[in-house]
Design a protein around this motif. Sequence first.
Motif, PDB file in Angstrom:
ATOM      1  N   ARG A   8       0.869  -1.243   0.080  1.00 36.18           N
ATOM      2  CA  ARG A   8       0.232   0.056  -0.133  1.00 36.18           C
ATOM      3  C   ARG A   8       0.794   1.412   0.008  1.00 36.18           C
ATOM      4  O   ARG A   8       0.583   2.531  -0.571  1.00 36.18           O
ATOM      5  N   ILE A   9       1.940   0.995   0.583  1.00 38.93           N
ATOM      6  CA  ILE A   9       2.891   2.362   0.622  1.00 38.93           C
ATOM      7  C   ILE A   9       3.804   2.752  -0.384  1.00 38.93           C
ATOM      8  O   ILE A   9       3.915   3.734  -0.917  1.00 38.93           O
ATOM      9  N   PHE A  10       4.367   1.489  -1.132  1.00 41.81           N
ATOM     10  CA  PHE A  10       5.507   1.616  -2.056  1.00 41.81           C
ATOM     11  C   PHE A  10       4.957   2.463  -3.227  1.00 41.81           C
ATOM     12  O   PHE A  10       5.813   3.252  -3.802  1.00 41.81           O
ATOM     13  N   PRO A  11       3.614   2.430  -3.960  1.00 37.18           N
ATOM     14  CA  PRO A  11       3.518   3.110  -5.100  1.00 37.18           C
ATOM     15  C   PRO A  11       3.620   4.719  -4.763  1.00 37.18           C
ATOM     16  O   PRO A  11       3.866   5.603  -5.677  1.00 37.18           O
ATOM     17  N   PHE A  12       3.397   5.075  -3.398  1.00 39.89           N
ATOM     18  CA  PHE A  12       3.273   6.516  -3.365  1.00 39.89           C
ATOM     19  C   PHE A  12       4.703   6.983  -2.887  1.00 39.89           C
ATOM     20  O   PHE A  12       4.994   8.075  -3.257  1.00 39.89           O
ATOM     21  N   GLN A  66      -4.737   3.136  -8.535  1.00 38.22           N
ATOM     22  CA  GLN A  66      -4.929   1.974  -8.809  1.00 38.22           C
ATOM     23  C   GLN A  66      -5.217   1.337  -7.016  1.00 38.22           C
ATOM     24  O   GLN A  66      -6.260   0.847  -6.716  1.00 38.22           O
ATOM     25  N   ASN A  67      -4.352   1.799  -6.326  1.00 41.54           N
ATOM     26  CA  ASN A  67      -4.357   1.362  -5.049  1.00 41.54           C
ATOM     27  C   ASN A  67      -5.485   2.176  -4.067  1.00 41.54           C
ATOM     28  O   ASN A  67      -6.068   1.383  -3.373  1.00 41.54           O
ATOM     29  N   LEU A  68      -5.499   3.212  -4.435  1.00 39.40           N
ATOM     30  CA  LEU A  68      -6.779   3.968  -3.894  1.00 39.40           C
ATOM     31  C   LEU A  68      -7.783   3.419  -4.353  1.00 39.40           C
ATOM     32  O   LEU A  68      -8.724   3.450  -3.444  1.00 39.40           O
ATOM     33  N   TRP A  69      -8.282   2.942  -5.505  1.00 36.45           N
ATOM     34  CA  TRP A  69      -9.734   2.377  -5.944  1.00 36.45           C
ATOM     35  C   TRP A  69      -9.540   1.310  -5.564  1.00 36.45           C
ATOM     36  O   TRP A  69     -10.909   0.865  -5.015  1.00 36.45           O
ATOM     37  N   PHE A  70      -8.710   0.482  -5.446  1.00 36.74           N
ATOM     38  CA  PHE A  70      -8.837  -1.118  -4.922  1.00 36.74           C
ATOM     39  C   PHE A  70      -9.114  -1.052  -3.576  1.00 36.74           C
ATOM     40  O   PHE A  70      -9.936  -1.817  -2.963  1.00 36.74           O
ATOM     41  N   TYR A  71      -8.297  -0.222  -2.660  1.00 37.01           N
ATOM     42  CA  TYR A  71      -8.601  -0.283  -1.189  1.00 37.01           C
ATOM     43  C   TYR A  71      -9.258   0.528  -0.584  1.00 37.01           C
ATOM     44  O   TYR A  71      -9.712   0.755   0.773  1.00 37.01           O
ATOM     45  N   SER A  72     -10.019   1.305  -1.362  1.00 44.71           N
ATOM     46  CA  SER A  72     -11.400   2.165  -1.082  1.00 44.71           C
ATOM     47  C   SER A  72     -12.618   1.550  -0.715  1.00 44.71           C
ATOM     48  O   SER A  72     -13.020   0.729  -1.476  1.00 44.71           O
TER      49      SER A  72
END
Length: 72
Positions: A8-12, A66-72
């Motif tokens: 979750r952190i690495f893309p940012f 993509q991560n924001l979309w999947f984890y929201s």
Amino acid sequence: MSYQELDRIFPFVVFGYGLIMSLVLNFEPFMRLAEERLPHHLCQSFRSHRFLGLICLVVGSLWSLQNLWFYS
């Protein structure tokens, strides 16, 4: 830290690196300051990371969205 948290952190982190590199390399006062204070070979090495910074900016932004979309 688990793999899920790191995922979750690495893309940012990638996006942040790309953003910082792109801003610094494309904002003339920052580059002028770096040329004054850093040795020539370090400035050349820094400039050679321009393409990597742009790639990280694009990939990191898409990956973060993509991560924001999947984890929201």
